[in-house]
Scaffold this motif. Structure first.
Motif, PDB file in Angstrom:
ATOM      1  N   LEU A 209     189.650   0.666  38.420  1.00 56.14           N
ATOM      2  CA  LEU A 209     190.068   0.850  39.809  1.00 56.14           C
ATOM      3  C   LEU A 209     190.579   2.270  40.030  1.00 56.14           C
ATOM      4  O   LEU A 209     190.166   2.955  40.976  1.00 56.14           O
ATOM      5  CB  LEU A 209     191.158  -0.164  40.149  1.00 56.14           C
ATOM      6  N   ASP A 212     187.771   5.023  39.757  1.00 58.73           N
ATOM      7  CA  ASP A 212     186.896   5.109  40.929  1.00 58.73           C
ATOM      8  C   ASP A 212     187.603   5.812  42.095  1.00 58.73           C
ATOM      9  O   ASP A 212     187.005   6.632  42.793  1.00 58.73           O
ATOM     10  CB  ASP A 212     186.454   3.715  41.375  1.00 58.73           C
ATOM     11  N   LEU A 213     188.873   5.502  42.313  1.00 53.31           N
ATOM     12  CA  LEU A 213     189.595   6.086  43.442  1.00 53.31           C
ATOM     13  C   LEU A 213     189.923   7.560  43.217  1.00 53.31           C
ATOM     14  O   LEU A 213     190.166   8.293  44.191  1.00 53.31           O
ATOM     15  CB  LEU A 213     190.882   5.306  43.698  1.00 53.31           C
ATOM     16  N   VAL A 220     185.617   2.600  45.850  1.00 48.36           N
ATOM     17  CA  VAL A 220     186.236   1.378  45.342  1.00 48.36           C
ATOM     18  C   VAL A 220     185.284   0.214  45.582  1.00 48.36           C
ATOM     19  O   VAL A 220     184.570   0.189  46.585  1.00 48.36           O
ATOM     20  CB  VAL A 220     187.601   1.105  46.030  1.00 48.36           C
TER      21      VAL A 220
END
Length: 414
Positions: A209, A212-213, A220
């Motif tokens: 998570l 990706d951000l 996301v």
């Protein structure tokens, strides 16, 4: 095929350890409406060859049993009727549900073991009362009270066997203390389930998570965002016991941080063409041919990226606050091997830096808004003489509620 008849003990155990909600639609369930569903249907027992193939496809061993806690999950009537005995195909969702049931099977068995049949309870009370009348009550007799007390603590007194209420005054004092102890033990077990659910659903995916951000183009997965939303809703509904003040405060702080992240993603991310499962920070400046409009949209985009970075940092601190609270109030050895969650910044040109952000740098009572963060980022730019937001710097900016200044620290780099 004769359908398996679930005992009330089994039904209550499945209902309790799986959070009192339907595993298909995730809506809350009342115990009276709860049905126990077989993830893999009982009809497979009529076709051993097909059952063997399904087990192999889903990675279940030969010892996997259809009628076991590893295949039982709570469901509402509507979902259970819709699913019926349909042998669902091999899919990631079915495998995920089986893993969930298997992971919580030991807890379900333990919960069932704590529930005592009413007839056993009555017989035990009679034994204790006879011993008391004979003056033969000793430490062994008190030990015999344990199942009775467990049951009494599990259910409201008015629903307990009437014989409980006829215990003599001689027994009442030790019984009261045992009830208090048993109640505290049960409460601790329920709190531990909430913590474990949060860990299993979120911490296991934390690295992916955050990665990706913090990409060059932040993104996301919808499924991960939905996990955050679902867990936030569950925490909002929690009425924490007064004996866990730090845990309640830290989870409330985490829920606030998660809520601001969801708010920001909903406002500034959009689905990637051809990849509806992925959301990415919108780059509206790419569609502008007006130079003045382009630069304004680019500035907006860079600020949104910096805000995303700050939100990841804030959620990281909040997550570590929860981990610290669990260690203090629930389990001192919690995540002993994994430790606190870390965060990485950098790129392939300058190299990556992994940091552990100080969870206590911002007060646990702080509720910084996106406007607070935006103002802090602008002030950090001014203090450092930058014309554009720096997303790596934004990650470490500490923003408290109502503050008029920002403080950027590097954390503990590895």
């Amino acid at each position: 095929m004769t359908k398996y008849r679930f005992s009330e003990v089994e039904r209550y155990a499945v209902y309790t350890v799986h959070g009192a909600k339907c595993y298909m639609c995730t809506k809350p369930l009342d115990l009276v409406d709860c049905q126990v569903d077989h993830v893999l249907p009982e009809s497979l027992l009529d076709d051993p060859e097909l059952f063997s193939q399904v087990r192999a496809d889903l990675g279940r061993g030969d010892d996997f049993e259809i009628n076991s806690y590893a295949n039982w999950l709570p469901a509402c009537g509507a979902c259970n009727r819709t699913k019926s005995a349909y042998p669902w195909p091999n899919s990631g969702w079915v495998l995920q549900m089986l893993e969930k049931a298997t992971r919580k099977a030991p807890a379900a068995r333990a919960e069932a073991a704590r529930l005592v049949d009413k007839r056993q309870l009555g017989a035990l009370v009679n034994k204790v009362m006879r011993l008391n009348e004979q003056g033969a009550l000793n430490a062994d007799a008190l030990t015999m009270l344990q199942p009775l007390v467990d049951n009494y603590a599990t259910h409201l007194a008015e629903n307990a066997d009437p014989a409980v209420m006829r215990l003599s005054a001689t027994l009442q004092a030790p019984l009261d203390q045992r009830i208090v102890d048993a109640g505290a033990h049960q409460l601790a077990a329920q709190v531990a389930v909430v913590v474990q659910d949060w860990s299993n659903e979120l911490l296991d995916q934390w690295e992916a998570l955050a990665y990706d951000l913090l990409e060059v183009y932040p993104r996301v997965r919808r499924s991960r965002l939905q996990l955050i939303i679902d867990r936030s809703k569950g925490l909002l509904a929690m009425d924490w016991p007064t004996s866990y003040p730090l845990l309640a405060a830290s989870f409330d702080r985490w829920r606030w941080s998660a809520g601001r992240l969801v708010e920001h993603v909903n406002a500034t991310f959009a689905a990637i063409e051809g990849r509806p499962d992925l959301l990415e920070q919108e780059r509206l400046h790419k569609a502008s041919w007006d130079p003045q409009g382009y630069h304004q949209l680019l500035d907006d985009y860079l600020m949104n990226v910096a805000l995303t970075s700050w939100l990841v940092g804030d959620l990281t601190r909040s997550t570590n606050l929860v981990i610290g609270a669990v260690r203090r109030e629930v389990d001192a050895a919690y995540r002993f091997g994994e430790g606190f969650v870390l965060i990485g910044v950098g790129n392939i040109f300058d190299g990556d830096v992994v940091m552990r952000l100080d969870p206590t740098a911002v007060p646990i009572t702080a509720r910084p808004t996106l406007d607070d963060a935006r103002q802090a980022i602008l002030e950090d730019m001014k203090n450092k003489g930058r014309e554009k937001p720096d997303r790596d710097a934004a990650l470490t900016i500490e923003v408290g509620a109502g503050v008029d200044h920002a403080r950027s620290t590097p954390g503990r780099a590895l």
